[in-house]
Design a protein around this motif. Sequence first.
Motif: not given
Length: 216
Positions: A35-40, A81-89, A109-118
Amino acid sequence: MNKQTRHTFYARLAELDPNPTTELNYSTPFELLTAVLLSAQATDVGVNKATKILFPVANTPAGILALGQEGLESYINTIGLYRSKAKHLLETCRMLLELHGGEVPRDRESLEALPGVGRKTANVVLNTAFGVPTIAVDTHIFRLGNRTGLAPGKDVRAVEDKLLKVTPAEFLLNAHHWLILHGRYVCKARKPECWRCVVNDVCDYRSKTMTPPPGR
């Protein structure tokens, strides 16, 4: 603000809302991360509408991966931005399965290594899913920190660092939620509703609007 004023600031927000939480709907750490990834650059309301349909079908990394890019897009195409969010997810789901046994990691560290996770997304997950006393600074909290004098800073990281330093320990766990909700619904960007603000007398904002517009 001095130490006593900051304590008063948080105490009043706490009295108003003793048990604050995110407005994103979720039931597991993975659902929250999704949900947080999609909320940007999207509203929580919009994300909740999409996940209400998505999560009953796929709410695990394996389930999301099984949908594929087009399948996932069909559930979230109402979100910006649903296409890029889908790719990152999808990439995130692969990494969760390959590196973390399908579980959301509990360290930054592990969380921020995930795509789209800042840093902000990691802070939300750490705080809301795992009870870590972090503060995720979004546009609302950045504005609030500077406008009120609670934690002035030139950028979001400066405000985050200041908030972590000056927020009383007893309020630190829930500070993120109090501040974001106050910024979203009361201390609004263009027209702050100071007339109904419970901390207006301890706020440093010089251009307070203490009288509601006609019809309010």
